[in-house]
Motif scaffolding. Structure first.
Motif, PDB file in Angstrom:
ATOM      1  N   THR A   1       0.815  -1.211   0.000  1.00  0.00           N
ATOM      2  CA  THR A   1       0.000   0.000   0.000  1.00  0.00           C
ATOM      3  C   THR A   1       0.852   1.265   0.000  1.00  0.00           C
ATOM      4  O   THR A   1       0.361   2.346  -0.376  1.00  0.00           O
ATOM      5  N   LEU A   2       2.114   1.166   0.437  1.00  0.00           N
ATOM      6  CA  LEU A   2       2.994   2.318   0.405  1.00  0.00           C
ATOM      7  C   LEU A   2       3.609   2.540  -0.977  1.00  0.00           C
ATOM      8  O   LEU A   2       3.980   3.664  -1.325  1.00  0.00           O
ATOM      9  N   LEU A   3       3.739   1.486  -1.763  1.00  0.00           N
ATOM     10  CA  LEU A   3       4.366   1.620  -3.086  1.00  0.00           C
ATOM     11  C   LEU A   3       3.663   2.644  -3.985  1.00  0.00           C
ATOM     12  O   LEU A   3       4.330   3.413  -4.682  1.00  0.00           O
ATOM     13  N   PRO A   4       2.318   2.701  -4.010  1.00  0.00           N
ATOM     14  CA  PRO A   4       1.675   3.746  -4.825  1.00  0.00           C
ATOM     15  C   PRO A   4       2.054   5.162  -4.402  1.00  0.00           C
ATOM     16  O   PRO A   4       2.021   6.078  -5.230  1.00  0.00           O
ATOM     17  N   VAL A   5       2.388   5.352  -3.117  1.00  0.00           N
ATOM     18  CA  VAL A   5       2.869   6.669  -2.676  1.00  0.00           C
ATOM     19  C   VAL A   5       4.148   7.019  -3.420  1.00  0.00           C
ATOM     20  O   VAL A   5       4.329   8.139  -3.911  1.00  0.00           O
ATOM     21  N   SER A   6       5.042   6.039  -3.508  1.00  0.00           N
ATOM     22  CA  SER A   6       6.291   6.239  -4.242  1.00  0.00           C
ATOM     23  C   SER A   6       6.020   6.527  -5.723  1.00  0.00           C
ATOM     24  O   SER A   6       6.631   7.428  -6.316  1.00  0.00           O
ATOM     25  N   PHE A   7       5.092   5.779  -6.304  1.00  0.00           N
ATOM     26  CA  PHE A   7       4.751   6.007  -7.723  1.00  0.00           C
ATOM     27  C   PHE A   7       4.154   7.402  -7.929  1.00  0.00           C
ATOM     28  O   PHE A   7       4.405   8.064  -8.940  1.00  0.00           O
ATOM     29  N   GLY A   8       3.351   7.847  -6.952  1.00  0.00           N
ATOM     30  CA  GLY A   8       2.772   9.185  -7.033  1.00  0.00           C
ATOM     31  C   GLY A   8       3.839  10.265  -6.986  1.00  0.00           C
ATOM     32  O   GLY A   8       3.728  11.287  -7.678  1.00  0.00           O
ATOM     33  N   TRP A   9       4.867  10.055  -6.163  1.00  0.00           N
ATOM     34  CA  TRP A   9       5.980  11.008  -6.125  1.00  0.00           C
ATOM     35  C   TRP A   9       6.655  11.096  -7.491  1.00  0.00           C
ATOM     36  O   TRP A   9       7.068  12.168  -7.917  1.00  0.00           O
ATOM     37  N   ILE A  10       6.789   9.959  -8.160  1.00  0.00           N
ATOM     38  CA  ILE A  10       7.443   9.946  -9.469  1.00  0.00           C
ATOM     39  C   ILE A  10       6.573  10.648 -10.512  1.00  0.00           C
ATOM     40  O   ILE A  10       7.072  11.409 -11.353  1.00  0.00           O
ATOM     41  N   GLN A  11       5.258  10.426 -10.451  1.00  0.00           N
ATOM     42  CA  GLN A  11       4.353  11.044 -11.427  1.00  0.00           C
ATOM     43  C   GLN A  11       4.331  12.559 -11.313  1.00  0.00           C
ATOM     44  O   GLN A  11       4.217  13.261 -12.308  1.00  0.00           O
ATOM     45  N   GLY A  12       4.418  13.072 -10.090  1.00  0.00           N
ATOM     46  CA  GLY A  12       4.372  14.512  -9.898  1.00  0.00           C
ATOM     47  C   GLY A  12       3.000  14.985  -9.480  1.00  0.00           C
ATOM     48  O   GLY A  12       2.107  14.188  -9.170  1.00  0.00           O
ATOM     49  N   SER A  13       2.800  16.301  -9.498  1.00  0.00           N
ATOM     50  CA  SER A  13       1.572  16.895  -8.977  1.00  0.00           C
ATOM     51  C   SER A  13       0.399  16.792  -9.940  1.00  0.00           C
ATOM     52  O   SER A  13      -0.731  17.110  -9.574  1.00  0.00           O
ATOM     53  N   ARG A  14       0.640  16.352 -11.179  1.00  0.00           N
ATOM     54  CA  ARG A  14      -0.447  16.242 -12.160  1.00  0.00           C
ATOM     55  C   ARG A  14      -0.530  14.805 -12.672  1.00  0.00           C
ATOM     56  O   ARG A  14      -0.150  14.512 -13.810  1.00  0.00           O
ATOM     57  N   PRO A  15      -1.028  13.882 -11.831  1.00  0.00           N
ATOM     58  CA  PRO A  15      -1.053  12.469 -12.218  1.00  0.00           C
ATOM     59  C   PRO A  15      -1.952  12.164 -13.409  1.00  0.00           C
ATOM     60  O   PRO A  15      -1.816  11.116 -14.040  1.00  0.00           O
ATOM     61  N   GLU A  16      -2.888  13.085 -13.718  1.00  0.00           N
ATOM     62  CA  GLU A  16      -3.782  12.833 -14.857  1.00  0.00           C
ATOM     63  C   GLU A  16      -3.050  13.013 -16.184  1.00  0.00           C
ATOM     64  O   GLU A  16      -3.548  12.579 -17.230  1.00  0.00           O
ATOM     65  N   ARG A  17      -1.895  13.652 -16.142  1.00  0.00           N
ATOM     66  CA  ARG A  17      -1.108  13.850 -17.359  1.00  0.00           C
ATOM     67  C   ARG A  17      -0.016  12.787 -17.467  1.00  0.00           C
ATOM     68  O   ARG A  17       0.345  12.159 -16.465  1.00  0.00           O
ATOM     69  N   PRO A  18       0.534  12.569 -18.668  1.00  0.00           N
ATOM     70  CA  PRO A  18       1.640  11.616 -18.811  1.00  0.00           C
ATOM     71  C   PRO A  18       2.820  12.016 -17.929  1.00  0.00           C
ATOM     72  O   PRO A  18       3.127  13.204 -17.790  1.00  0.00           O
TER      73      PRO A  18
END
Length: 449
Positions: free
Chosen positions: A141-158
């Protein structure tokens, strides 16, 4: 107790691993309330200050308060959703929500402190099949937090290629350093990787120093800065439910850390840890803070570095207090780009999940019932991970959604109930006691070695 230099370096590594988790809830809540940049900075500083006090109480202990384990305590992200619901319920004047939230947290903290010696007895319902499942879920459940950090503040964009490159570079650097370094330098490979990743990000234009230039040198979290606490019944009920969820997650975290450090958490340790959680939560609103709970992020760091000294995390708590009192120093930690944190987070959080798998391997999975318990519990815990909106358009009560929206809480409760059904109430005559013991009774010490 480590030498001063190693103590500070190890403590700083824990700060780097948990800083984003501490400041994220007040940032999200402050934006929902509509705070000015000045007040938002104040709220973040208050969260750091209260997290430091809670961490010192948890690691150093006072009387029967504090697990005296290498645990970081900070603002629980599980409280973001119910607190935003309280904000929305205030109507036009959303700034009134903060005193209402503070009042609810105070009552919930006091209630949790009273319940701690009784709640800790639930440890008997956490045998290896349950604790292994929960530890695995904590990491997953913590791994998506890490993925979110990589995506940045606009996850809806590539995801920008720069973010992917920084995360990949940081991940590779951490792995290489862990492979080639020895001794203490190997133990702080995560910290070195974060520094290296940040330096690489500077020429890429991914480091923002604006917060550092605008931050003041000294700033104390004035008590009741946003007004005295207000006590509304609906908010109190919501925060009390949140506190029970936090206590469940903290219990699971203490069991996980006990496995990693080779000191299984017993009822007394868990009771002391829960007292630290709840007492710090009750006091935090005085300094404009929120409900605190154990941080699972640091479990992976302890597992990787094998630095099991609680004083390293106590040093982290002291640094949090300094950061809370000095916005300019806090901003220095904040300059680490989120993609860099995400690259290191893959190692940190993946290690927690792997530790859970290790426990499950000794939990009797060759028994069909235990395999079913683990499979179903992992599935229930993964629902909010893969679909954050799964329960949004259902008729499920909001109080129950708070539990179901936490993968750890949902999976933990599922594992506990199924273990009781299959290994206690549902046990059939003639079954070998050895098979039953893998899923029942006290947490197995053998599984921790």
């Amino acid at each position: 107790m480590l030498p001063p230099g190693r103590l500070l370096a190890s403590g700083l590594q824990h700060v780097a691993a948990s800083y984003a988790g501490v400041v994220a809830p007040p940032l999200v809540l402050g934006a929902a309330v509509g705070l000015s940049p000045r007040d938002l900075t104040f709220l973040v500083g208050a969260a750091l200050f209260t997290a430091g006090i809670a961490t010192l109480l948890q690691t150093l202990g006072l009387w029967r308060i504090g697990a005296r384990m290498p645990f970081v305590n900070g603002v629980s992200f599980a409280g973001v959703a119910p607190m935003i619901a309280i904000v929305d319920a205030q109507g036009g004047d959303r700034t009134r929500a903060l005193p209402v939230i503070f009042g609810g947290v105070i009552v919930a903290g006091v209630l949790g402190f009273v319940l701690a010696p009784y709640f800790c007895r639930l440890v008997r319902f956490f045998p290896p099949i349950v604790s292994g499942t929960v530890i695995t879920l904590i990491g997953i459940t913590l791994l998506p937090v890490s993925f979110g950090w990589i995506q940045g503040s606009r996850p809806e964009r590539p995801t920008p290629i720069t973010n992917l490159a920084l995360a990949a570079a940081t991940l590779v650097i951490v792995l290489v350093l862990r492979r080639v370094l020895r001794g203490f330098l190997q133990q702080i490979a995560i910290l070195l990787g974060l520094v290296a990743g940040t330096l690489i990000a500077i020429p890429a234009g991914a480091v923002d120093f604006a917060a550092t230039r605008q931050a003041g040198l000294v700033g104390f979290p004035t008590p009741f800065h946003f007004g005295g606490p207000e006590f509304q019944l609906s908010a109190i009920i919501s925060m009390c439910i949140l506190m029970l969820v936090c206590m469940t997650e903290s219990t699971a975290d203490m069991l996980a850390l006990g496995v990693i450090v080779g000191r299984p958490a017993d009822e007394r340790t868990i009771a002391a840890g829960l007292r630290a959680d709840t007492l710090s939560s009750a006091v935090s609103p005085l300094f404009n803070g929120f409900a605190n709970s154990a941080f699972a992020q640091n479990i992976g760091l302890v597992a990787i570095t094998r630095v099991r000294s609680r004083f390293t995390v106590a040093a982290c708590g002291a640094m949090f207090i300094v950061l809370g009192l000095s916005p300019v120093f806090a901003s220095l930690i904040a300059v680490v780009p989120q993609p860099v944190l995400g690259g290191a987070g893959i190692v940190l959080f993946g290690t927690v999940a792997a530790s859970g798998v290790k426990v499950l391997l000794g939990a009797g999975l060759e028994k069909a019932d235990n395999l079913l318990i683990a499979a179903t519990s992992l599935g229930m815990g993964m629902i909010p991970v893969v679909s954050r909106t799964f329960y949004d358009n259902t008729a499920i009560p909001e109080s129950l959604k708070i539990i179901l929206d936490s993968g750890v809480s949902a999976g933990c409760l599922t594992a506990v109930v199924l273990n009781l059904v299959f290994n206690h109430f549902g046990r059939r005559r003639g079954e070998g006691e050895g098979a039953a013991e893998a899923g029942a009774g006290e947490p197995s010490v053998t599984a921790t070695h």
